[in-house]
Design a protein around this motif. Structure first.
Motif: not given
Length: 121
Positions: A1-17, A76-82
């Motif tokens: 499953m593919s996610h937007s960079i913004s979604t990945l950043l938020t989920r890393n913060l809330q759903d993991v750490f 914030e997103e830029l290329g393949n990073g955020g």
């Protein structure tokens, strides 16, 4: 499953750490990280793979189960990073610390995470 960079950043913060429940944390880890993910922390530690991320996130939550992460700006997103800037502390109290998570993505998942501690705003 593919996610937007913004979604990945938020989920890393809330759903993991930010997640205290080990089963929910592991499910998020398996969904949003590549198998070969690498996490770099400010102490110059390097954690490789989903199991190591699960272990270190669990250790952090066990030490600070009542701390909450709150973004202080939108992702914030830029290329393949955020990046996302955040504060952490007990609800209703002044923040204990602040940081910025920077990620590199591959195929809609987090391939690398860089954690920087920031001065409190």
């Amino acid at each position: 499953m593919s996610h937007s960079i913004s979604t990945l950043l938020t989920r890393n913060l809330q759903d993991v750490f930010g997640e205290n429940d080990p089963a929910r944390r592991r499910a998020a880890i398996d969904e949003i990280y590549t198998e070969d993910v690498v996490f770099y922390d400010p102490s110059k530690n390097v954690y490789r793979g989903r199991d190591e991320i699960d272990r270190i996130a669990g250790e952090i939550r066990a030490k600070h189960p009542d701390l909450r992460y709150q973004p202080i700006a939108g992702p914030e997103e830029l290329g393949n990073g955020g990046r996302i800037q955040w504060i952490s502390g007990r609800p209703g109290e002044a923040p204990a610390y602040a940081g910025t998570d920077f990620i590199i993505t591959r195929d809609g998942r987090i391939a690398a995470i860089y954690l920087f501690f920031d001065k409190l705003p």
